[in-house]
Design a protein around this motif. Sequence first.
Motif, PDB file in Angstrom:
ATOM      1  N   VAL A  20       0.858  -1.180   0.000  1.00  0.00           N
ATOM      2  CA  VAL A  20       0.000   0.000   0.000  1.00  0.00           C
ATOM      3  C   VAL A  20       0.899   1.236   0.000  1.00  0.00           C
ATOM      4  N   SER A  21       0.674   2.140  -0.944  1.00  0.00           N
ATOM      5  CA  SER A  21       1.486   3.359  -1.005  1.00  0.00           C
ATOM      6  C   SER A  21       0.602   4.572  -0.786  1.00  0.00           C
ATOM      7  N   TYR A  22       1.233   5.628  -0.265  1.00  0.00           N
ATOM      8  CA  TYR A  22       0.531   6.885  -0.014  1.00  0.00           C
ATOM      9  C   TYR A  22       1.200   8.001  -0.794  1.00  0.00           C
ATOM     10  N   ILE A  23       0.374   8.846  -1.432  1.00  0.00           N
ATOM     11  CA  ILE A  23       0.843  10.130  -1.943  1.00  0.00           C
ATOM     12  C   ILE A  23      -0.208  11.177  -1.592  1.00  0.00           C
ATOM     13  N   MET A  24       0.225  12.425  -1.556  1.00  0.00           N
ATOM     14  CA  MET A  24      -0.698  13.531  -1.299  1.00  0.00           C
ATOM     15  C   MET A  24      -1.268  14.037  -2.619  1.00  0.00           C
ATOM     16  N   ALA A  25      -2.578  14.109  -2.720  1.00  0.00           N
ATOM     17  CA  ALA A  25      -3.205  14.615  -3.943  1.00  0.00           C
ATOM     18  C   ALA A  25      -2.748  16.043  -4.217  1.00  0.00           C
ATOM     19  N   GLY A  26      -2.242  16.273  -5.422  1.00  0.00           N
ATOM     20  CA  GLY A  26      -1.849  17.612  -5.820  1.00  0.00           C
ATOM     21  C   GLY A  26      -0.448  18.022  -5.433  1.00  0.00           C
ATOM     22  N   ASP A  27       0.344  17.095  -4.916  1.00  0.00           N
ATOM     23  CA  ASP A  27       1.726  17.412  -4.536  1.00  0.00           C
ATOM     24  C   ASP A  27       2.697  16.853  -5.566  1.00  0.00           C
ATOM     25  N   PRO A  28       3.591  17.667  -6.110  1.00  0.00           N
ATOM     26  CA  PRO A  28       3.770  19.113  -5.884  1.00  0.00           C
ATOM     27  C   PRO A  28       2.795  19.969  -6.687  1.00  0.00           C
ATOM     28  N   ASP A  29       2.161  19.361  -7.693  1.00  0.00           N
ATOM     29  CA  ASP A  29       1.104  20.018  -8.464  1.00  0.00           C
ATOM     30  C   ASP A  29       0.213  18.921  -9.025  1.00  0.00           C
ATOM     31  N   ARG A  30      -0.942  19.295  -9.535  1.00  0.00           N
ATOM     32  CA  ARG A  30      -1.905  18.287  -9.954  1.00  0.00           C
ATOM     33  C   ARG A  30      -1.368  17.421 -11.092  1.00  0.00           C
ATOM     34  N   GLU A  31      -0.710  18.038 -12.065  1.00  0.00           N
ATOM     35  CA  GLU A  31      -0.238  17.289 -13.227  1.00  0.00           C
ATOM     36  C   GLU A  31       0.773  16.213 -12.839  1.00  0.00           C
ATOM     37  N   ARG A  32       1.757  16.609 -12.040  1.00  0.00           N
ATOM     38  CA  ARG A  32       2.785  15.653 -11.632  1.00  0.00           C
ATOM     39  C   ARG A  32       2.207  14.594 -10.688  1.00  0.00           C
ATOM     40  N   SER A  33       1.334  15.044  -9.810  1.00  0.00           N
ATOM     41  CA  SER A  33       0.703  14.122  -8.869  1.00  0.00           C
ATOM     42  C   SER A  33      -0.122  13.067  -9.599  1.00  0.00           C
ATOM     43  N   LEU A  34      -0.850  13.490 -10.613  1.00  0.00           N
ATOM     44  CA  LEU A  34      -1.662  12.543 -11.378  1.00  0.00           C
ATOM     45  C   LEU A  34      -0.778  11.576 -12.155  1.00  0.00           C
ATOM     46  N   GLU A  35       0.339  12.061 -12.670  1.00  0.00           N
ATOM     47  CA  GLU A  35       1.253  11.172 -13.384  1.00  0.00           C
ATOM     48  C   GLU A  35       1.798  10.093 -12.449  1.00  0.00           C
ATOM     49  N   VAL A  36       2.150  10.489 -11.230  1.00  0.00           N
ATOM     50  CA  VAL A  36       2.624   9.508 -10.246  1.00  0.00           C
ATOM     51  C   VAL A  36       1.502   8.538  -9.896  1.00  0.00           C
ATOM     52  N   LEU A  37       0.319   9.071  -9.630  1.00  0.00           N
ATOM     53  CA  LEU A  37      -0.837   8.237  -9.282  1.00  0.00           C
ATOM     54  C   LEU A  37      -1.066   7.166 -10.341  1.00  0.00           C
ATOM     55  N   ARG A  38      -1.045   7.572 -11.596  1.00  0.00           N
ATOM     56  CA  ARG A  38      -1.276   6.622 -12.683  1.00  0.00           C
ATOM     57  C   ARG A  38      -0.156   5.596 -12.803  1.00  0.00           C
ATOM     58  N   GLY A  39       1.060   5.964 -12.365  1.00  0.00           N
ATOM     59  CA  GLY A  39       2.196   5.063 -12.487  1.00  0.00           C
ATOM     60  C   GLY A  39       2.343   4.072 -11.358  1.00  0.00           C
ATOM     61  N   LEU A  40       1.653   4.281 -10.245  1.00  0.00           N
ATOM     62  CA  LEU A  40       1.840   3.428  -9.075  1.00  0.00           C
ATOM     63  C   LEU A  40       1.478   1.955  -9.309  1.00  0.00           C
ATOM     64  N   PRO A  41       0.362   1.638  -9.958  1.00  0.00           N
ATOM     65  CA  PRO A  41       0.047   0.222 -10.150  1.00  0.00           C
ATOM     66  C   PRO A  41       1.123  -0.541 -10.919  1.00  0.00           C
ATOM     67  N   ASP A  42       1.652   0.043 -11.988  1.00  0.00           N
ATOM     68  CA  ASP A  42       2.709  -0.625 -12.747  1.00  0.00           C
ATOM     69  C   ASP A  42       3.996  -0.728 -11.953  1.00  0.00           C
ATOM     70  N   ALA A  43       4.139   0.078 -10.904  1.00  0.00           N
ATOM     71  CA  ALA A  43       5.303  -0.001 -10.026  1.00  0.00           C
ATOM     72  C   ALA A  43       5.103  -1.013  -8.900  1.00  0.00           C
ATOM     73  N   GLY A  44       3.996  -1.747  -8.951  1.00  0.00           N
ATOM     74  CA  GLY A  44       3.779  -2.818  -7.983  1.00  0.00           C
ATOM     75  C   GLY A  44       2.870  -2.491  -6.827  1.00  0.00           C
TER      76      GLY A  44
END
Length: 263
Positions: A20-44
């Motif tokens: 289980v991983s945690y990130i803060m929504a919108g950190d450091p900005d929405r675009e980058r945060s969403l890119e990380v969010l979308r990448g988490l499943p493929d990262a395991g």
Amino acid sequence: MARIADTFARLRTEGRKAFVSYIMAGDPDRERSLEVLRGLPDAGVDIIELGLPFTDPMADGPTIQAAGQRALAGGMTLESTLGMVRAFREENDETPIVLMGYYNPIYSRGVERFLAEAKEAGVDGLIVVDLPPEEDDELCIPALKTGIDFIRLATPTTDDARLPRVLENTSGFVYYVSITGITGSAVPEPSDVAPEVARIKAATDLPVIVGFGIRDPESARGIAEIADGAVVGSAIVSKLAEGGPIEELLAYVRSLADGVHSG
């Protein structure tokens, strides 16, 4: 409530623990945060905790407090956080998302409205750290009726007299906070955590996931060996704050996932 239960059922079949991983929504900005969010499943990542920015995060350490401040400064709101979930669901309808935060933004929006919007967006669970079991009628019970899991925290100070009340309306999984204090605390010792996990598991059929202080594959593996999975939050948020390439961040997340999955 299918995604969380289905995820744990699949992992049991595969003989693996949950990362289980945690990130803060919108950190450091929405675009980058969403890119990380979308990448988490493929990262395991098996289950994503998405932080809901709040102005007074009393249970969070300095790393996550700073992440929340960056998100708020960038204009992140409850509405835009749900918008991130909707955007994620356009590409991924399988990975569970748990919103983690505080009650005030939810109360301000209105519980009924919030739950309807969260369900529609694709939220699977809630962790609301400032609502004790005595306040279950406020949000927990309505969430369960809506079909959203309400995940409760247990801590080293949750004794045998208190534990049944904590577990009474909990669903999805139990989040065991391995160290007393704020997020980002010292690394937990599996030998200290194991008896507490066993005590909780004796009182519930829900999976028990352990968080706080896990920073590397070795500590993640050690926790996964004695629990149903591990949560990593502050360490990931800290890496993200360094501003390096997202590919490097996701490679770090993958190393943590590999540690948990080998536990």
